[in-house]
Write a protein that holds these residues in place. Sequence first.
Motif, PDB file in Angstrom:
ATOM      1  N   UNK A  53       0.840  -1.193   0.000  1.00 41.23           N
ATOM      2  CA  UNK A  53       0.000   0.000   0.000  1.00 41.23           C
ATOM      3  C   UNK A  53       0.879   1.248   0.000  1.00 41.23           C
ATOM      4  N   UNK A  54       0.571   2.202  -0.871  1.00 41.37           N
ATOM      5  CA  UNK A  54       1.356   3.438  -0.964  1.00 41.37           C
ATOM      6  C   UNK A  54       1.037   4.354   0.221  1.00 41.37           C
ATOM      7  N   UNK A  55       2.082   4.771   0.934  1.00 37.10           N
ATOM      8  CA  UNK A  55       1.912   5.636   2.094  1.00 37.10           C
ATOM      9  C   UNK A  55       3.048   6.655   2.136  1.00 37.10           C
ATOM     10  N   UNK A  56       2.779   7.881   2.552  1.00 35.09           N
ATOM     11  CA  UNK A  56       3.861   8.866   2.677  1.00 35.09           C
ATOM     12  C   UNK A  56       4.673   8.628   3.934  1.00 35.09           C
ATOM     13  N   UNK A  57       5.938   8.980   3.897  1.00 34.21           N
ATOM     14  CA  UNK A  57       6.763   8.907   5.102  1.00 34.21           C
ATOM     15  C   UNK A  57       7.158  10.299   5.579  1.00 34.21           C
ATOM     16  N   UNK A  58       6.562  11.319   4.952  1.00 34.95           N
ATOM     17  CA  UNK A  58       6.736  12.700   5.411  1.00 34.95           C
ATOM     18  C   UNK A  58       8.222  13.026   5.575  1.00 34.95           C
ATOM     19  N   UNK A  59       8.610  13.572   6.727  1.00 36.08           N
ATOM     20  CA  UNK A  59       9.989  14.052   6.889  1.00 36.08           C
ATOM     21  C   UNK A  59      11.021  12.944   7.046  1.00 36.08           C
ATOM     22  N   UNK A  60      10.593  11.707   7.125  1.00 35.51           N
ATOM     23  CA  UNK A  60      11.547  10.596   7.027  1.00 35.51           C
ATOM     24  C   UNK A  60      12.247  10.677   5.669  1.00 35.51           C
ATOM     25  N   UNK A  61      11.597  11.346   4.720  1.00 34.76           N
ATOM     26  CA  UNK A  61      12.177  11.553   3.387  1.00 34.76           C
ATOM     27  C   UNK A  61      13.530  12.257   3.453  1.00 34.76           C
ATOM     28  N   UNK A  62      13.757  13.025   4.509  1.00 31.52           N
ATOM     29  CA  UNK A  62      15.010  13.787   4.615  1.00 31.52           C
ATOM     30  C   UNK A  62      16.231  12.878   4.642  1.00 31.52           C
ATOM     31  N   UNK A  63      16.077  11.664   5.155  1.00 36.29           N
ATOM     32  CA  UNK A  63      17.225  10.763   5.176  1.00 36.29           C
ATOM     33  C   UNK A  63      17.593  10.295   3.772  1.00 36.29           C
ATOM     34  N   UNK A  64      16.619  10.241   2.871  1.00 37.17           N
ATOM     35  CA  UNK A  64      16.898   9.902   1.472  1.00 37.17           C
ATOM     36  C   UNK A  64      17.614  11.058   0.776  1.00 37.17           C
ATOM     37  N   UNK A  65      17.158  12.273   1.058  1.00 40.95           N
ATOM     38  CA  UNK A  65      17.825  13.447   0.495  1.00 40.95           C
ATOM     39  C   UNK A  65      19.265  13.516   0.975  1.00 40.95           C
ATOM     40  N   UNK A  66      19.465  13.267   2.257  1.00 39.41           N
ATOM     41  CA  UNK A  66      20.818  13.306   2.821  1.00 39.41           C
ATOM     42  C   UNK A  66      21.715  12.267   2.159  1.00 39.41           C
ATOM     43  N   UNK A 240      22.780  14.165   9.431  1.00 41.39           N
ATOM     44  CA  UNK A 240      22.647  14.045   7.976  1.00 41.39           C
ATOM     45  C   UNK A 240      21.399  13.233   7.658  1.00 41.39           C
ATOM     46  N   UNK A 241      20.256  13.846   7.907  1.00 42.70           N
ATOM     47  CA  UNK A 241      18.986  13.183   7.633  1.00 42.70           C
ATOM     48  C   UNK A 241      18.528  12.247   8.717  1.00 42.70           C
ATOM     49  N   UNK A 242      19.341  12.087   9.756  1.00 44.35           N
ATOM     50  CA  UNK A 242      18.995  11.274  10.922  1.00 44.35           C
ATOM     51  C   UNK A 242      19.294  12.093  12.177  1.00 44.35           C
ATOM     52  N   UNK A 243      18.587  11.773  13.258  1.00 45.46           N
ATOM     53  CA  UNK A 243      18.826  12.421  14.545  1.00 45.46           C
ATOM     54  C   UNK A 243      19.130  11.363  15.596  1.00 45.46           C
ATOM     55  N   UNK A 244      19.963  11.708  16.544  1.00 46.90           N
ATOM     56  CA  UNK A 244      20.257  10.806  17.667  1.00 46.90           C
ATOM     57  C   UNK A 244      19.316  11.133  18.813  1.00 46.90           C
ATOM     58  N   UNK A 245      18.638  10.112  19.358  1.00 50.40           N
ATOM     59  CA  UNK A 245      17.764  10.352  20.505  1.00 50.40           C
ATOM     60  C   UNK A 245      18.563  10.278  21.800  1.00 50.40           C
ATOM     61  N   UNK A 246      17.897  10.315  22.947  1.00 53.97           N
ATOM     62  CA  UNK A 246      18.584  10.343  24.234  1.00 53.97           C
ATOM     63  C   UNK A 246      19.363   9.073  24.517  1.00 53.97           C
ATOM     64  N   UNK A 247      18.993   7.994  23.845  1.00 57.97           N
ATOM     65  CA  UNK A 247      19.719   6.730  23.996  1.00 57.97           C
ATOM     66  C   UNK A 247      20.829   6.567  22.956  1.00 57.97           C
ATOM     67  N   UNK A 248      21.025   7.581  22.127  1.00 65.29           N
ATOM     68  CA  UNK A 248      22.047   7.502  21.097  1.00 65.29           C
ATOM     69  C   UNK A 248      21.622   6.729  19.867  1.00 65.29           C
ATOM     70  N   UNK A 249      20.340   6.372  19.778  1.00 62.29           N
ATOM     71  CA  UNK A 249      19.831   5.650  18.622  1.00 62.29           C
ATOM     72  C   UNK A 249      19.492   6.637  17.500  1.00 62.29           C
ATOM     73  N   UNK A 250      19.719   6.220  16.267  1.00 64.28           N
ATOM     74  CA  UNK A 250      19.408   7.069  15.129  1.00 64.28           C
ATOM     75  C   UNK A 250      17.951   6.882  14.726  1.00 64.28           C
TER      76      UNK A 250
END
Length: 402
Positions: A53-66, A240-250
């Motif tokens: 099923x086609x679904x948008x991923x919104x700003x998750x798209x930024x990781x593809x741009x990066x 670079x299109x990903x963020x680190x959370x408080x646990x250091x996970x991307x």
Amino acid sequence: MILWGAALTLLVSTYMGEASLPGVAVAITKGDQVIAVQTFGHDSSGAPLTENSKMPIASVSKSFTALAVRRLADAGELDLDRPVFGSRVTPRHLLAHKSGISDSTLPEKSLPQPDTPAQAVERAREALAKAVPDDEFRYTNTNYHLLARLVELASGENFNAYLKTHVFEPLGMNDTTAIDVTPRDLPPDYRKGYGYAYGFSVPVTEPHRFVTGSDGVITTAADMAKWLAAQPGLDPRDGMGWDADQQGQLRHSGIWFTSTAGQLLTSSGHGIAVMANSGVTLGNEGTYLLENGIADLLDGKESKPESHRLLIDLVLAALTALSLGLNIRALRRPRRFPKAWQVLRLVPLGVLLALPTLLGLLYGGGRDITFFQLAHYSLPLVVWLAVSGGMNLSVAVVRWRR
């Protein structure tokens, strides 16, 4: 695996019920292996969601741009530290949202929307000229609109075509596409997402917005599984299109007004992608809690993500009814008050008029939003303030005249 699958179904289904999510798609990987692709609920046509099923991923798209920017940089076609567009801003600044540009200096949703990355650059000329890059994080889609144009200039290709040829197809993401403008460019087999208010989900059209480079990728759960499985070889990086959370996970979240999404790379080596066909609202700021709940489940921890979406709307409904009742009583049983006190009755109306700015400053980190988009975000909040403000104004006028 059967027991784990049952636990995943219970976790997602329970949260869907609490959050009133009509449909959810989940992709899970371990290292470079896909271990689960599962869908729940239905789309706005009533058909069950599937892994295709086609679904948008919104700003998750930024990781593809990066990724596109990094590949061009690795090929020597683009210098991450060379200022661009006649400004002091570099691609590295844009990638990390440290360009000095923000929704305050360029209100990207309120201004007329461009149709192409080239037009987005022209729209940003003044903001670029004044931008002073620093280490302060200021999230804005404009940064990634500009990166999309840099990809075009460096590659000589249309940005969306570049993603298709150099990112989607090599990863086998054959059902994935990228668009420029919503809702105009959405694929023919795309099904609308949902708006939500007072416990009811209704199919609605995504507002008109320019999304190239920032939040324009339309994909499937099956393709997101391929994307996650490729990450060990792609070396994703914070800033670079990903963020680190408080646990250091991307991770990176994504919100449209009619859908939400998120991706997470856990410290245990799992990749998790979640897509929901219900838009951002008060109490539903994305799939963050569901991603965390799935991560805990994979790590053998007990987790029960909870949604307060319905409770928030019910409180706002009660406040609306209370405002209506009190003001009707005030009109029927007028009392004499100092005229200065009547000015206080204008406060709700003032808050309503200032609400887009207030939400941006107090709740959205300075993000831009229009009144039309605000109604998508929280219709109950807008209705409460409109009813309260309108009735208060009526009472104030009546008492002033008396």
